[in-house]
Enzyme design. Structure first.
Site, mmCIF file in Angstrom:
data_model
loop_
_atom_site.group_PDB
_atom_site.id
_atom_site.type_symbol
_atom_site.label_atom_id
_atom_site.label_comp_id
_atom_site.label_asym_id
_atom_site.label_seq_id
_atom_site.Cartn_x
_atom_site.Cartn_y
_atom_site.Cartn_z
ATOM 1 N N SER A 183 43.753 41.401 40.003
ATOM 2 C CA SER A 183 44.781 41.833 40.946
ATOM 3 C C SER A 183 44.265 42.723 42.066
ATOM 4 O O SER A 183 44.767 42.661 43.185
ATOM 5 C CB SER A 183 45.898 42.551 40.194
ATOM 6 O OG SER A 183 45.385 43.633 39.446
ATOM 7 N N HIS A 211 48.295 36.402 39.615
ATOM 8 C CA HIS A 211 47.814 36.207 40.996
ATOM 9 C C HIS A 211 47.127 34.856 41.178
ATOM 10 O O HIS A 211 46.474 34.625 42.195
ATOM 11 C CB HIS A 211 46.856 37.336 41.382
ATOM 12 C CG HIS A 211 47.526 38.664 41.373
ATOM 13 N ND1 HIS A 211 48.236 39.145 42.448
ATOM 14 C CD2 HIS A 211 47.646 39.597 40.399
ATOM 15 C CE1 HIS A 211 48.747 40.320 42.146
ATOM 16 N NE2 HIS A 211 48.405 40.627 40.902
ATOM 17 N N LYS A 241 55.561 36.756 42.258
ATOM 18 C CA LYS A 241 54.561 36.828 43.339
ATOM 19 C C LYS A 241 54.638 35.537 44.161
ATOM 20 O O LYS A 241 55.536 35.403 44.966
ATOM 21 C CB LYS A 241 53.202 37.137 42.743
ATOM 22 C CG LYS A 241 53.265 38.472 41.948
ATOM 23 C CD LYS A 241 51.929 38.978 41.543
ATOM 24 C CE LYS A 241 51.979 40.098 40.517
ATOM 25 N NZ LYS A 241 52.813 41.262 40.829
HETATM 26 C C1 LIG Z 1 47.676 40.788 36.828
HETATM 27 C C2 LIG Z 1 49.116 41.187 36.753
HETATM 28 N N1 LIG Z 1 49.795 40.910 35.633
HETATM 29 C C3 LIG Z 1 51.100 41.231 35.513
HETATM 30 C C4 LIG Z 1 51.774 41.865 36.526
HETATM 31 C C5 LIG Z 1 53.208 42.244 36.339
HETATM 32 O O1 LIG Z 1 54.049 41.276 36.923
HETATM 33 P P1 LIG Z 1 55.495 41.694 37.431
HETATM 34 O O2 LIG Z 1 55.324 42.348 38.757
HETATM 35 O O3 LIG Z 1 56.233 40.400 37.502
HETATM 36 O O4 LIG Z 1 56.066 42.617 36.424
HETATM 37 C C6 LIG Z 1 51.110 42.154 37.709
HETATM 38 C C7 LIG Z 1 51.860 42.814 38.817
HETATM 39 O O5 LIG Z 1 51.458 43.566 39.578
HETATM 40 C C8 LIG Z 1 49.742 41.822 37.823
HETATM 41 O O6 LIG Z 1 49.066 42.119 38.928
#
Ligand SMILES: Cc1ncc(COP(=O)(O)O)c(C=O)c1O
Length: 398
Positions: A183, A211, A241
């Protein structure tokens, strides 16, 4: 009681964050479309969102969300296992399972809840989790909540991972867990090597495609990118996203999904997602599965930005070397521009803001000390002129 000691504790904690330039605040922007926001009468170019395909403002996605509200109302009224499973949820799960080439899918309310609920629902005390050092906070929290023993391996380092696997006792279940596209760095996990190790050491393999969905592998994520969907036990993702909605999901075999329905507390004990979120995600997936143009446009824009930054002499890790030559090119829309101190990152972010660009400073604890950065993200909805303007402005400021 809110005593003086309590007040002093929280006040001093915030003061400390201020002193180290790590204090965070929410800024309210008015979204105008998928790439522009307004603040105090001025329009800004958004270069910090994860709206990779610009689908939040796609007319057919909006229409689908509206139709879902008209059909099923504004709220779901309860948790899935009590009153909340309205028809759109299983429909979306079928769509997701098919898209990810998996047996079955389960929708959670957020990607965060999907990670926390999946890891803690499948692993417990006496089990072992092997987790990449740069995994997302929601993976880390899920690992901690599970009660399993956590072994952190160096980022994308399969030799280190194997040394940890070798040293494990023979008892307990094992899980290797990684972001698919990282991320904060935008690089891709070495899935084929992780699969080899998962098979050799009999570990479950879980990939978080938050991502990667909509972004790599024709939008189907990391396993599809490496053509190994059948060898990844758990593919996790988010609807929030590239899919322009809200919610998380897990794709796995029947047995694991059935286990999660019965064991995952963030699934069991939370009101089901609202119809608008499901309706939007359904249409985004339909677009992604049937029309390659959005995905192609994103890839074009990633390439365009890579070249534009290179021309400004801005090295982007995993896309460029310090000599400016592209090596190990990875087609992801996350460009980490690492500047070092939190102060420097904040200063640059403010200068960019003055030039009409929103590019947030990412600081510890999100990234390690000394690795504060601007996390630049490109979407399919950006125009080439937008990307050029951002690269030129960065070139002047850095
Ligand atoms: C790698 C990763 N997993 C999970 C999430 C969490 O997803 P959500 O924003 O839908 O809660 C994020 C969000 O920033 C993320 O970057």
């Amino acid at each position: 009681m809110f005593s003086t000691i309590t007040r002093e504790f929280y006040t001093s904690q915030l003061q400390q964050l201020n002193a180290t330039k790590q204090r965070r605040q929410c800024t309210t922007y008015e979204p105008l479309d998928s790439t522009h926001v307004r603040l105090e009468g001025r329009t800004y170019l958004m270069m910090a969102s994860n709206n990779y395909l610009g689908l939040t403002h796609h007319p057919s996605v909006i229409a689908s969300a509206q139709e879902a509200i008209t059909a099923y109302g504004t709220g779901s009224g309860g948790a899935r296992l009590t009153s909340g499973t309205y028809p759109l949820l299983p429909q979306l799960e079928t769509q997701l399972a098919c898209f990810k080439e998996s047996e079955r899918a389960l929708v959670f309310n957020t990607g965060y809840m999907a990670n926390v609920g999946t890891i803690s629902g499948l692993l417990t005390k006496g089990d072992y989790i092997l987790s990449d050092a740069l995994n997302h906070a929601s993976i880390i929290d899920g690992c901690r909540l599970s009660g399993a023993t956590i072994k952190v391996y160096e980022h994308n380092n399969c030799e280190h991972l194997e040394s940890l696997l070798k040293a494990l006792p023979t008892t307990g279940k094992r899980l290797i867990v990684t972001d698919g596209v990282f991320s904060m760095d935008g690089d891709i996990a070495p899935l084929p090597d992780l699969i080899t190790l998962a098979k050799r050491y009999e570990a479950l393999l879980m990939v978080d495609d938050a991502h990667a969905t909509g972004v790599i592998g024709q939008g189907r994520g990391t396993a599809h990118y490496f053509n190994c969907s059948q060898d990844v036990d758990i593919q996790l993702g988010t609807l929030s996203k590239a899919l322009g909605s809200e919610g998380g999901f897990v794709c796995a075999n029947e047995l694991l999904i059935d286990t999660l329905i019965n064991r995952s507390r963030s699934f069991i004990f939370s009101t089901a997602l609202i119809p608008a979120a499901i309706g939007a995600a359904q249409q985004s997936l339909t677009l992604l599965a049937n029309d390659t143009s959005l995905y192609t446009q994103l890839q074009h824009n990633i390439d365009y930005m890579t070249q534009a930054l290179l021309r400004q002499g801005i090295a982007v890790t995993h896309k460029t070397t310090t000599t400016g030559l592209v090596h190990d090119y990875q087609p992801t829309p996350i460009f980490p521009i690492i500047v070092g101190s939190a102060e420097k990152a904040l200063q640059l972010s403010q200068q960019l803001f003055e030039k009409g660009i929103i590019l947030t400073a990412i600081r510890p604890p999100t990234v390690p000390q000394g690795a504060s950065r601007l996390r630049l993200t490109v979407t399919a909805a950006h125009q080439e002129s937008d990307l050029q303007y951002v690269a030129d402005t960065l070139g002047q400021l850095i």
